[in-house]
Motif scaffolding. Structure first.
Motif, PDB file in Angstrom:
ATOM      1  N   THR A 186      35.736  93.468   0.751  1.00 47.46           N
ATOM      2  CA  THR A 186      35.675  92.697   1.998  1.00 47.46           C
ATOM      3  C   THR A 186      36.607  93.274   3.047  1.00 47.46           C
ATOM      4  O   THR A 186      36.342  93.192   4.255  1.00 47.46           O
TER       5      THR A 186
ATOM      6  N   PRO B 292      32.853  86.819   1.928  1.00 49.69           N
ATOM      7  CA  PRO B 292      33.316  87.827   0.960  1.00 49.69           C
ATOM      8  C   PRO B 292      32.175  88.719   0.475  1.00 49.69           C
ATOM      9  O   PRO B 292      31.031  88.273   0.352  1.00 49.69           O
ATOM     10  N   ALA B 293      32.497  89.968   0.218  1.00 46.81           N
ATOM     11  CA  ALA B 293      31.507  90.899  -0.328  1.00 46.81           C
ATOM     12  C   ALA B 293      31.201  90.542  -1.775  1.00 46.81           C
ATOM     13  O   ALA B 293      32.078  90.098  -2.517  1.00 46.81           O
TER      14      ALA B 293
END
Length: 247
Positions: free
Chosen positions: A82, A108-109
């Protein structure tokens, strides 16, 4: 003593020993370098980090519903992925301070191969390459880049904090960024562009930033104007309800 007081006032002061290190390297190129004068700073820093990780650990607050979405509940590797998006967002805010607001939600990734990870990562790699090329001619580019990233590291959620991105966390990093920006304009752009155009660009850019500062300052008049401004931008935030609650 000032360093200790600074740590308990604003823990961003943690970056001071590292800024002193890069400044020592800047001033002593080609000479014998010793970091012995900084040992006391690092000792104080380590004691504070220990306290912050134990008795002063505030990463989890009192509202478990809100805390569920905080970076503290996200695995480290996802926080790091992120961060590529976060760093690029910070650079964009410094270059073009548009859509300024306090409470920002960064999704968030979830994996390495997301477009929101690949593109920012590629851009950062390109910037690192450019810094490397420019630094061969003038070390000011390396020094200013190091200043920028050193000041960002404490707020990149390697150690989890409350949110992923906050505009106020750019105060110290912006010093390094604008040293780089200024050197790039003076030493690179001014060589190829008419100086009148360069001066005009700088005047317009400074004027724009000044007017933005005055305009955005009104947003902080009171809590109502502050949280109402956040609502204009955070349409997809899962914590939008907290803004309504604050209002």
């Amino acid at each position: 003593l000032s360093f200790i007081l600074a740590l308990f006032s604003k823990e961003m002061a943690l970056v001071l020993p590292f800024l002193l290190v890069i400044d020592i390297f800047r001033r002593n190129r080609g000479q014998r370098i010793t970091l012995k004068p900084l040992y006391a700073y690092f000792a104080i820093m380590l004691v504070y980090v220990f306290l912050r990780a134990t008795v002063l650990n505030f990463s989890i607050g009192v509202n478990s519903f809100i805390d569920y979405g905080f970076p503290a509940g996200i695995p480290l590797w996802k926080r790091i992925l992120t961060d590529f998006h976060v760093v690029v967002s910070y650079i964009q805010l410094l270059l073009f301070p548009i859509g300024l607001h306090m409470q920002r939600f960064i999704r968030p990734a979830n994996g390495l191969f997301e477009i929101g990870v690949i593109l920012p990562a590629a851009l950062i790699i390109l910037l690192v390459f450019i810094v490397g090329k420019l630094s061969r001619a003038n070390k000011i580019f390396l020094y200013s880049s190091a200043w920028f990233f050193v000041c960002l590291i404490p707020v990149l959620n390697i150690y989890p904090i409350s949110i992923f991105l906050h505009e106020m966390w750019l105060y110290l990093p912006s010093i390094g960024f604008y040293i780089f920006f200024s050197a790039f304009i003076v030493q690179i752009v001014a060589r190829w562009v008419n100086k009148v155009i360069v001066v005009l660009f700088i005047a317009l850019y400074v004027t724009y930033c000044g007017l933005t500062t005055v305009s955005y300052g009104r947003t902080w008049h009171d809590s109502m104007s502050l949280f109402s401004n956040d609502l204009k931008y955070e349409h997809n935030s899962p914590f939008r309800h907290t803004l309504y609650n604050n209002i």
